[in-house]
Design an enzyme around this catalytic site. Structure first.
Site, PDB file in Angstrom:
ATOM      1  N   ASP A 196      84.979  95.615  52.867  1.00 48.04           N
ATOM      2  CA  ASP A 196      84.153  96.500  53.687  1.00 48.04           C
ATOM      3  C   ASP A 196      84.641  96.353  55.128  1.00 48.04           C
ATOM      4  O   ASP A 196      84.323  95.396  55.817  1.00 48.04           O
ATOM      5  CB  ASP A 196      82.681  96.072  53.551  1.00 48.04           C
ATOM      6  N   GLU A 198      78.432 120.588  46.378  1.00 42.95           N
ATOM      7  CA  GLU A 198      78.530 119.468  45.414  1.00 42.95           C
ATOM      8  C   GLU A 198      79.812 119.582  44.599  1.00 42.95           C
ATOM      9  O   GLU A 198      80.235 120.684  44.248  1.00 42.95           O
ATOM     10  CB  GLU A 198      77.320 119.473  44.478  1.00 42.95           C
ATOM     11  N   LYS A 239      82.280 103.185  64.019  1.00 42.09           N
ATOM     12  CA  LYS A 239      82.306 101.959  64.838  1.00 42.09           C
ATOM     13  C   LYS A 239      83.645 101.942  65.587  1.00 42.09           C
ATOM     14  O   LYS A 239      83.880 102.830  66.388  1.00 42.09           O
ATOM     15  CB  LYS A 239      82.068 100.741  63.959  1.00 42.09           C
ATOM     16  N   TYR A 257      76.261 124.156  51.109  1.00 42.42           N
ATOM     17  CA  TYR A 257      76.184 123.165  50.023  1.00 42.42           C
ATOM     18  C   TYR A 257      77.509 123.159  49.262  1.00 42.42           C
ATOM     19  O   TYR A 257      78.108 124.209  49.049  1.00 42.42           O
ATOM     20  CB  TYR A 257      75.045 123.525  49.047  1.00 42.42           C
ATOM     21  N   THR A 276      82.692 102.519  57.605  1.00 43.05           N
ATOM     22  CA  THR A 276      81.997 103.542  58.374  1.00 43.05           C
ATOM     23  C   THR A 276      83.080 104.286  59.146  1.00 43.05           C
ATOM     24  O   THR A 276      84.228 103.837  59.222  1.00 43.05           O
ATOM     25  CB  THR A 276      81.017 102.922  59.397  1.00 43.05           C
ATOM     26  N   ARG A 321      79.130 109.584  62.799  1.00 42.60           N
ATOM     27  CA  ARG A 321      78.445 108.660  61.880  1.00 42.60           C
ATOM     28  C   ARG A 321      78.757 109.090  60.458  1.00 42.60           C
ATOM     29  O   ARG A 321      78.528 110.239  60.085  1.00 42.60           O
ATOM     30  CB  ARG A 321      76.932 108.717  62.093  1.00 42.60           C
TER      31      ARG A 321
HETATM   32  N1  PLP Z   1      78.995  97.584  56.231  1.00 44.27           N
HETATM   33  C1  PLP Z   1      79.095  96.850  57.340  1.00 44.27           C
HETATM   34  C2  PLP Z   1      80.019  95.664  57.347  1.00 44.27           C
HETATM   35  C3  PLP Z   1      78.356  97.177  58.482  1.00 44.27           C
HETATM   36  O1  PLP Z   1      78.446  96.425  59.579  1.00 44.27           O
HETATM   37  C4  PLP Z   1      77.498  98.303  58.430  1.00 44.27           C
HETATM   38  C5  PLP Z   1      76.666  98.700  59.580  1.00 44.27           C
HETATM   39  O2  PLP Z   1      76.337  97.996  60.454  1.00 44.27           O
HETATM   40  C6  PLP Z   1      77.425  99.021  57.243  1.00 44.27           C
HETATM   41  C7  PLP Z   1      78.180  98.647  56.156  1.00 44.27           C
HETATM   42  C8  PLP Z   1      76.455 100.154  57.082  1.00 44.27           C
HETATM   43  O3  PLP Z   1      76.808 101.293  57.747  1.00 44.27           O
HETATM   44  P1  PLP Z   1      75.748 102.481  57.944  1.00 44.27           P
HETATM   45  O4  PLP Z   1      74.809 102.045  58.995  1.00 44.27           O
HETATM   46  O5  PLP Z   1      76.600 103.652  58.330  1.00 44.27           O
HETATM   47  O6  PLP Z   1      75.065 102.702  56.625  1.00 44.27           O
END
Ligand code: PLP
Length: 409
Positions: A185, A11, A217, A9, A214, A223
């Site tokens: 994002d 935090e 991908k 842990y 993320t 992950r």
């Molecule tokens: N943001 C976008 C643009 C995504 O395509 C995704 C997942 O498909 C996410 C956020 C969320 O990611 P996670 O599944 O790791 O929570």
């Protein structure tokens, strides 16, 4: 990710923890942070988000703290923890007035960009922009007009199923005109940014206030999630715990460091370039076979096919048919889809995984051919046999035989 750090842990942030015995995880987490900053040329970074959704939640809360909470704190003249219940309530009420403007789910955006059944749609007054009905691409002039009307606190760029580059210099200028924070994002395309395929106006880092992603991908790591930002948001992002999470997953953070090391190599840049070469080649083969590809092609790692117009199938039917043929893709809504998000009129196809298998442009013709034959109604058992023959030539791990790994119906 399968390592002993899972037991610890931690935090807090590196070298300032609420737990004892964190020396090793401190070193690993700060190393991962430094690698991510170097990889993306970012001013600040946290590698603690457990996922892309968590990264967006933490980013939103950090923005609310910076943009709304801090000015109320100054106005009231007391830190949050010393406010009375009623004083804090006036701060909290301000949060509920915040507006976001993101790409609509049906046109390629993500659930966390304002969908009503997600925290983003419940926390904020959410508005969305779509794509142009003719080009099926973002119309920046329309978006500018919409932003002026809505005056969002946060303008969100980024997507889950949009096959074109986004010009972040234009997004920046729109955000500036309306005084919004620009959040990008890049969950889907961060590997293409890391691999220097998306550069200049298509690299979000120089333009955005905050960039979330993320790590699993196109970035091809474990992950997880990360947040990169300008200095202004650095303090806020240090508070992912307690803002949105508890203990960081240090075993995953170690794996993120490995992924960032890999992404810093020349090999990764070749990989990123090949993903897009394969994707454009795959889209071309589909179009040569008469398939309608949304926007008329792709500039990144993915494409959306209009399977209803091309084969008279819903996305769900196409997904099932392809599964029987040994090919796994997802159904996906197309712009202005009249069939909703459960049936849909499209499927989404991407090339990141098959590029990892080392497939190149000649194999894209084979892949397009399998998909088209399958959707035209050819015997799925025959397609599956062809798919397995192709897969046998490109094993994931050369030492492990395909037969032992493969699920055969
Ligand atoms: N943001 C976008 C643009 C995504 O395509 C995704 C997942 O498909 C996410 C956020 C969320 O990611 P996670 O599944 O790791 O929570």
């Amino acid at each position: 990710m399968g390592n002993w750090l899972t037991d610890k842990y931690a935090e807090g942030i590196p070298y300032q923890r609420y737990y004892a015995g964190c020396q090793n995880v401190d070193d690993i987490e700060s190393y991962a942070q430094e690698l991510a900053k170097k990889l993306f040329n970012a001013e600040a970074c946290t590698v603690q988000p457990h996922s892309g959704c968590d990264a967006n939640l933490a980013a939103y809360l950090a923005i609310l703290a910076e943009v709304i909470e801090n000015s109320k704190v100054k106005e009231i003249g007391k830190p949050l923890m010393q406010m009375t219940h009623d004083e804090f309530e006036t701060v909290r009420q301000e949060f509920t007035k915040a507006r976001i403007l993101g790409m609509s789910l049906k046109d390629g955006g993500h659930l966390t960009h304002g969908f009503r059944n997600n925290f983003s749609g419940k926390l904020f007054e959410a508005f969305s922009y779509g794509v142009d009905p003719v080009t099926e691409m973002i119309n920046y002039d329309e978006l500018r007009l919409l932003a002026k009307k809505i005056q969002p606190h946060i303008l969100i760029a980024g997507y889950s199923s949009y096959s074109r580059k986004v010009d972040f210099s234009i997004m920046r200028s729109i955000a500036d005109e309306v005084g919004a924070v620009l959040l990008v994002d890049m969950a889907h395309f961060s590997g293409l940014v890391a691999g220097k395929v998306l550069t200049g106006n298509f690299d979000p880092i120089p333009f955005a206030d905050i960039v979330t992603s993320t790590t699993h991908k196109t970035l091809r790591g474990p992950r997880g999630g990360i947040i990169l930002s300008k200095k202004r948001f650095e303090e806020g992002l240090k508070r992912v715990c307690p803002l949105a999470q508890g203990g960081p997953l240090e075993h995953v953070i170690a794996a993120k460091a490995v992924a960032f090391e890999e992404a810093l190599t020349a090999d990764f840049q070749t990989y990123a370039r090949k993903i897009v070469e394969n994707s454009t080649s795959l889209a071309r083969h589909f179009m040569d076979e008469g398939v309608r590809v949304i926007t008329g092609g792709t500039e990144n790692h993915l494409m959306v096919l209009d399977v209803f117009k091309s084969f008279g199938l819903t996305g769900k039917e196409a997904e099932e048919r392809l599964f029987n043929g040994g090919i796994i893709v997802n159904k996906n809504a197309i712009p202005n889809d009249s069939r909703g998000v459960i049936q849909t009129s499209g499927i989404r196809v991407g090339t990141a995984a098959i590029t990892t298998l080392n497939m190149g442009e000649p194999q894209m013709q084979e892949v397009a051919n399998f998909i088209v034959r399958c959707l035209k109604g050819e015997d799925p058992a025959k397609i599956r046999a062809d798919v397995q023959r192709l897969k046998a030539r490109y094993p994931l791990y050369k030492a492990i035989s395909l037969g032992k790994l493969c699920h055969t119906n």
